[in-house]
Design an enzyme around this catalytic site. Sequence first.
Site, short mmCIF file in Angstrom:
data_model
loop_
_atom_site.label_atom_id
_atom_site.label_comp_id
_atom_site.label_asym_id
_atom_site.label_seq_id
_atom_site.Cartn_x
_atom_site.Cartn_y
_atom_site.Cartn_z
N ASP A 20 0.85 -1.20 0.00
CA ASP A 20 0.00 0.00 0.00
C ASP A 20 0.89 1.24 0.00
O ASP A 20 1.89 1.31 0.71
CB ASP A 20 -0.91 0.00 1.23
N ILE A 21 0.50 2.23 -0.79
CA ILE A 21 1.33 3.43 -0.93
C ILE A 21 1.33 4.28 0.33
O ILE A 21 2.28 5.02 0.59
CB ILE A 21 0.87 4.23 -2.17
N ASN A 59 -13.02 -3.03 2.08
CA ASN A 59 -14.06 -2.00 2.10
C ASN A 59 -14.88 -2.07 0.82
O ASN A 59 -14.34 -2.36 -0.25
CB ASN A 59 -13.41 -0.62 2.21
N GLU A 93 -12.21 3.47 -1.45
CA GLU A 93 -11.62 4.54 -2.24
C GLU A 93 -11.37 4.10 -3.68
O GLU A 93 -11.61 4.87 -4.62
CB GLU A 93 -10.29 4.94 -1.56
N VAL A 94 -10.88 2.89 -3.85
CA VAL A 94 -10.52 2.41 -5.19
C VAL A 94 -11.51 1.31 -5.60
O VAL A 94 -11.61 0.27 -4.93
CB VAL A 94 -9.08 1.84 -5.21
N HIS A 117 -10.15 -5.28 -3.51
CA HIS A 117 -8.85 -5.50 -2.87
C HIS A 117 -9.04 -5.90 -1.42
O HIS A 117 -9.97 -5.47 -0.76
CB HIS A 117 -7.95 -4.26 -2.96
N MET A 118 -8.12 -6.71 -0.97
CA MET A 118 -8.05 -7.09 0.45
C MET A 118 -6.80 -6.45 1.03
O MET A 118 -5.71 -6.61 0.50
CB MET A 118 -7.97 -8.62 0.59
N HIS A 119 -6.99 -5.70 2.12
CA HIS A 119 -5.86 -5.17 2.86
C HIS A 119 -5.39 -6.27 3.82
O HIS A 119 -6.21 -6.89 4.51
CB HIS A 119 -6.25 -3.98 3.73
P1 5GP Z 1 -9.81 1.46 0.12
O1 5GP Z 1 -10.16 2.68 0.91
O2 5GP Z 1 -10.38 1.52 -1.27
O3 5GP Z 1 -10.16 0.20 0.84
O4 5GP Z 1 -8.25 1.43 0.03
C1 5GP Z 1 -7.52 1.87 -1.06
C2 5GP Z 1 -6.06 1.77 -0.68
O5 5GP Z 1 -5.30 1.95 -1.85
C3 5GP Z 1 -5.60 2.83 0.33
O6 5GP Z 1 -5.06 2.17 1.47
C4 5GP Z 1 -4.54 3.63 -0.43
O7 5GP Z 1 -3.44 4.00 0.38
C5 5GP Z 1 -4.13 2.65 -1.53
N1 5GP Z 1 -3.69 3.30 -2.75
C6 5GP Z 1 -4.32 4.32 -3.41
N2 5GP Z 1 -3.63 4.64 -4.52
C7 5GP Z 1 -2.57 3.80 -4.57
C8 5GP Z 1 -1.49 3.65 -5.51
O8 5GP Z 1 -1.38 4.34 -6.51
N3 5GP Z 1 -0.58 2.67 -5.24
C9 5GP Z 1 -0.68 1.88 -4.12
N4 5GP Z 1 0.27 0.97 -3.94
N5 5GP Z 1 -1.68 1.99 -3.22
C10 5GP Z 1 -2.61 2.95 -3.45
#
Ligand code: 5GP
Length: 127
Positions: free
Chosen positions: A35-36, A97, A105-106, A110-112
């Site tokens: 994660d970035i 999420n 957000e994306v 995806h699984m964190h």
């Molecule tokens: P969400 O809120 O959708 O569950 O999590 C999206 C995750 O994607 C966040 O933890 C965010 O830091 C990560 N993320 C967003 N943009 C990028 C990217 O360009 N590269 C990487 N490696 N992670 C990203």
Amino acid sequence: MAYSYDDQNIFAKILRGESPNQTVEETEHTLAFADIYPQAPVHVLVIPKGPYVCFDHFAAEASDAEIADFHRVAAKICADLNVSPGGGGDGYRTISNAGEAGVQEVPHYHMHILGGRPLGRMLQPAS
Ligand code: 5GP
């Protein structure tokens, strides 16, 4: 179920090689990368290569091979990064999420995988 997949999302760009990533694991069906904005010492995102928006979309419409591969990759990462309690690690949390209330957000499933420190309670009380 009616999901439409936006192929301009950042993870789609990562999968097409248009945006860089720090790959942790890659198979035919699955990619895992750092994660970035890591929220813990271990913070890896596991994504299917197919165009699925969120968990229930993936679980309902992906093939058995995609679903099995995704989870095997996630489990391998837990073991490899030494957070699996079964391997003597301190434990970890997986989070996925979905949608607005889930604060996704994306819009690519995806699984964190989070670990490497005590993670606290799962949710804060609503304020
Ligand atoms: P969400 O809120 O959708 O569950 O999590 C999206 C995750 O994607 C966040 O933890 C965010 O830091 C990560 N993320 C967003 N943009 C990028 C990217 O360009 N590269 C990487 N490696 N992670 C990203």
